[in-house]
Design a protein around this motif. Structure first.
Motif, PDB file in Angstrom:
ATOM      1  N   ASP A 119       0.841  -1.196   0.000  1.00 19.00           N
ATOM      2  CA  ASP A 119       0.000   0.000   0.000  1.00 19.00           C
ATOM      3  C   ASP A 119       0.876   1.246   0.000  1.00 19.00           C
ATOM      4  OD1 ASP A 119       0.918  -0.443   2.559  1.00 19.00           O
ATOM      5  OD2 ASP A 119      -0.833   0.442   3.518  1.00 19.00           O
ATOM      6  N   GLN A 120       0.332   2.342  -0.512  1.00 19.06           N
ATOM      7  CA  GLN A 120       1.101   3.566  -0.689  1.00 19.06           C
ATOM      8  C   GLN A 120       0.282   4.762  -0.211  1.00 19.06           C
ATOM      9  OE1 GLN A 120       2.030   4.539  -4.760  1.00 19.06           O
ATOM     10  NE2 GLN A 120       3.941   5.535  -4.191  1.00 19.06           N
ATOM     11  N   ILE A 121       0.936   5.680   0.476  1.00 17.59           N
ATOM     12  CA  ILE A 121       0.297   6.899   0.944  1.00 17.59           C
ATOM     13  C   ILE A 121       0.608   8.019  -0.038  1.00 17.59           C
ATOM     14  CG2 ILE A 121       0.108   8.536   2.874  1.00 17.59           C
ATOM     15  CD1 ILE A 121       1.148   6.333   4.704  1.00 17.59           C
ATOM     16  N   SER A 122      -0.411   8.808  -0.389  1.00 16.76           N
ATOM     17  CA  SER A 122      -0.213   9.915  -1.325  1.00 16.76           C
ATOM     18  C   SER A 122       0.710  10.970  -0.724  1.00 16.76           C
ATOM     19  CB  SER A 122      -1.554  10.541  -1.697  1.00 16.76           C
ATOM     20  OG  SER A 122      -2.174  11.080  -0.536  1.00 16.76           O
ATOM     21  N   LEU A 143      -0.601  12.955   2.024  1.00 18.31           N
ATOM     22  CA  LEU A 143      -1.028  12.126   3.157  1.00 18.31           C
ATOM     23  C   LEU A 143      -2.540  12.054   3.323  1.00 18.31           C
ATOM     24  CD1 LEU A 143       1.578  13.308   5.846  1.00 18.31           C
ATOM     25  CD2 LEU A 143       1.793  11.462   4.194  1.00 18.31           C
ATOM     26  N   CYS A 144      -3.265  12.394   2.263  1.00 25.70           N
ATOM     27  CA  CYS A 144      -4.725  12.404   2.357  1.00 25.70           C
ATOM     28  C   CYS A 144      -5.362  11.079   1.962  1.00 25.70           C
ATOM     29  CB  CYS A 144      -5.294  13.528   1.463  1.00 25.70           C
ATOM     30  SG  CYS A 144      -4.918  15.159   2.114  1.00 25.70           S
ATOM     31  N   SER A 145      -4.630  10.236   1.245  1.00 23.99           N
ATOM     32  CA  SER A 145      -5.242   8.987   0.784  1.00 23.99           C
ATOM     33  C   SER A 145      -4.198   7.877   0.719  1.00 23.99           C
ATOM     34  CB  SER A 145      -5.872   9.187  -0.600  1.00 23.99           C
ATOM     35  OG  SER A 145      -4.879   9.519  -1.549  1.00 23.99           O
ATOM     36  N   ARG A 146      -4.709   6.646   0.750  1.00 21.05           N
ATOM     37  CA  ARG A 146      -3.853   5.476   0.620  1.00 21.05           C
ATOM     38  C   ARG A 146      -4.418   4.589  -0.481  1.00 21.05           C
ATOM     39  NH1 ARG A 146      -2.832   3.126   6.630  1.00 21.05           N
ATOM     40  NH2 ARG A 146      -1.102   2.100   5.551  1.00 21.05           N
ATOM     41  N   TYR A 182      -8.566  -2.094   4.670  1.00 26.46           N
ATOM     42  CA  TYR A 182      -8.136  -1.849   6.035  1.00 26.46           C
ATOM     43  C   TYR A 182      -9.139  -2.328   7.087  1.00 26.46           C
ATOM     44  CZ  TYR A 182      -5.006   1.010   3.305  1.00 26.46           C
ATOM     45  OH  TYR A 182      -4.107   1.426   2.376  1.00 26.46           O
TER      46      TYR A 182
END
Length: 616
Positions: free
Chosen positions: A484-487, A490-493, A549
């Motif tokens: 998984d990756q965080i934008s 930091l607003c979305s994954r 999640y």
């Protein structure tokens, strides 16, 4: 000094004349070149090299001490009893007649009936004590009391040969019970009792209460094995080198076409209590006969070829199929060339194809064994010519040819030109060709022209022809799968299903390195993270993980990637859903350890077997 120079010139001229004379010989026949006579010093050197190989092989054998594995033929009881029933119906080797007072009689094999009847077992024991033997055409009989009729007796006999009673119904259950009591057949009585309690023979409390016919036949065969081990009902001695084996001739006949012909086609051995087999070892014969009673063979690389050869000689098809399975499943770099030789000697095309395929796929590993250096020239040439030869680079092919020549240089040096032509030097890198140039073998005068041709091949600027191309094995690479990756804000994954591999490592300032990543493809199912990966036998496994999640987003699915075929395969699911767990590869199996499921820590371990595609 002048005299020395003259001598040197004379010896050099003589050497050049010998080389010229050698080069004029017609060496087109490989067999002739392999069998060329060598002088006494060369023979000593060859003997020394051969002895060295033998010592190395003995050391390998002592270090390995191959473990014995038991191989089973699962459907063997069914196969054996099907043949026994055919024998009974055709009155072949039947030795016991069962008589009832209503005038009925049934001819059976006493050995088979003793497996379900304590009465017949006791009778056979009595005959053993009295040293009574049965020969073809001279059987024995048992008369049953007035309470037993043909209907009940036939049901007991049917159970002995098939593991079931097809005619069991309300009208005859009493007759069958009476016969079962008279014959001492507790399993038949249990079947009748079960029928009375539950005629539909369904499951009780979610547990199976009725054994299948196949399971009953397995019990019957085990009982016959016990008869053999206690020498009860045996009717023929097989005399071999080093000892004798006492057996039931009917069991031999259903297991072996050789013995079936001997005992059923009117040969003199059918009337003999002792049969001589002077061409066999008693120890090997006993192992093979043991498989007749349980469909199992203990096999290892020390004795499998002897057992397989004996199975062929005696036409023991069940044992032979187990040997073939062992040879194909347990084949490795040290044994594959022995399998090739065995398959060629006995003209087994299917086994030879499988062994050759292993050699070609594992060529680099096979080329490092001592047995590779003993390959005949023609066989080596066949492998080098194959389009299925799998190697990581042409340097592997060159090193294999070089080691083969250097094993017996006096005999093989003249084959170098023909063999080196099979190496695609034009496909090498400069670093690889530098290693080729550094070899001491080029100091030999005979190879001057060979080296010249190799250099021209490497320096050629023309595009390689299709016939020069080769399929190379994948190189070892670092692989990234999913996650998984965080934008950046930091607003979305997001969860990925991408698969990337490290194509190359580039040097930066100092000791820093940078990896060039390239996309390999995608996983076949949902994106996932917190999963586990493992590599087993060159194939990539992806296990478990989460697709999102929440608590209900955990997987127990398993996928396998084959880099040679560039294909994915869905495998048997794990018994439990897992994320953030560990996977360990040990002894050819995968172990899934601990992890999380539904917010709970897990303390369980389960094991995956690739052969059976199952977890436990």
């Amino acid at each position: 000094d002048k005299e020395k120079e003259d001598k040197n010139d004379h010896s050099k001229r003589k050497e050049d004349e010998e080389i010229a004379e050698t080069n004029t010989k017609d060496d087109t026949e490989w067999e002739v070149m392999e069998c060329e006579e060598v002088d006494e010093d060369e023979e000593k050197q060859v003997r020394k090299e051969d002895e060295s190989h033998i010592i190395d092989d003995l050391r390998e054998e002592r270090l390995k001490k191959p473990e014995e594995k038991m191989y089973y033929k699962d459907d063997y009881p069914t196969t054996v009893f099907l043949a026994l029933k055919e024998f009974k119906d055709a009155f072949i080797l039947t030795d016991l007649t069962l008589n009832t007072e209503d005038g009925g009689s049934i001819c059976v094999h006493s050995t088979v009936l003793a497996a379900v009847s304590s009465l017949i077992w006791i009778k056979l024991n009595e005959r053993k004590a009295e040293n009574i033997r049965v020969t073809e055409g001279h059987g024995w009989s048992v008369s049953l009391g007035p309470e037993v009729d043909c209907v009940g007796l036939e049901a007991v006999v049917e159970f002995a040969y098939t593991g079931l009673i097809s005619c069991l119904n309300v009208q005859n259950v009493d007759q069958i019970q009476v016969a079962a009591r008279a014959m001492g057949s507790p399993r038949v009585l249990a079947l009748c009792h079960l029928y009375r309690e539950k005629p539909t023979l369904l499951c009780k409390d979610n547990k199976r209460v009725k054994l299948s016919a196949a399971e009953q036949m397995s019990i019957n065969l085990e009982s016959i094995k016990q008869l053999w081990m206690h020498r009860v009902g045996c009717d023929v001695w097989l005399e071999a080198i080093g000892g004798s084996v006492l057996v039931h001739r009917v069991i031999l006949a259903v297991s072996s076409d050789y013995f079936r012909g001997m005992f059923t086609l009117g040969m003199k051995e059918s009337l003999q209590s002792h049969v001589s087999l002077p061409f066999l070892l008693a120890s090997d014969l006993e192992v093979l006969i043991g498989s007749s009673y349980n469909g199992a063979l203990p096999l290892n690389w020390t004795g499998v070829f002897e057992i397989a050869g004996l199975s062929l000689q005696l036409q023991y098809q069940p044992a032979l199929s187990l040997c073939f399975r062992f040879l194909q499943q347990e084949i490795n770099a040290h044994t594959c060339l022995d399998v090739v030789s065995f398959a060629e000697a006995y003209e087994m095309a299917h086994l030879l194809e499988a062994a050759d395929d292993f050699v070609l796929r594992q060529f680099q590993e096979v080329a490092c064994t001592s047995k590779f250096k003993d390959l005949p020239a023609k066989q080596l040439l066949k492998y080098l010519n194959s389009n299925s030869l799998c190697v990581s680079s042409e340097l592997v092919v060159f090193n294999a040819v070089l080691s083969w020549i250097q094993a017996k240089p006096s005999r093989r040096i003249r084959l170098a030109d023909e063999l080196m032509r099979k190496v695609q030097f034009s496909l090498m890198t400069f670093k690889e060709f530098k290693e080729v140039q550094s070899q001491n073998i080029w100091c030999n005068h005979i190879l001057t022209e060979v080296y010249k041709n190799i250099s021209e091949d490497f320096c050629c600027n023309q595009t390689p022809q299709k016939s020069q191309c080769r399929i190379y094995l994948p190189k070892e690479s670092l692989v990234l799968i999913g996650g998984d990756q965080i934008s950046e804000d930091l607003c979305s994954r997001s969860v990925s299903r991408d698969v990337w591999f490290g194509n190359s490592v580039r040097s930066l300032t100092g000791t820093n390195k940078a990896i060039e990543w390239r996309r390999l493809g995608e996983m076949p199912a949902s994106p996932r993270f917190s999963h586990e990966v493992a590599v087993l036998n060159g194939q990539l496994y992806i296990l478990g993980g989460k697709k999102y999640y929440g608590n209900g987003d955990i997987f127990n699915s398993v996928y396998r990637y084959d880099p040679l075929q560039n294909s994915w395969e869905s495998l048997c699911e794990m018994q439990e859903k897992r994320s953030s767990f560990s996977v360990v590869v040990l002894d050819g199996r995968l172990y899934a350890v601990g992890g999380y499921c539904e917010s709970d820590h897990m303390d369980t371990v389960e094991c995956y077997c690739p052969t059976t595609n199952s977890w436990r």
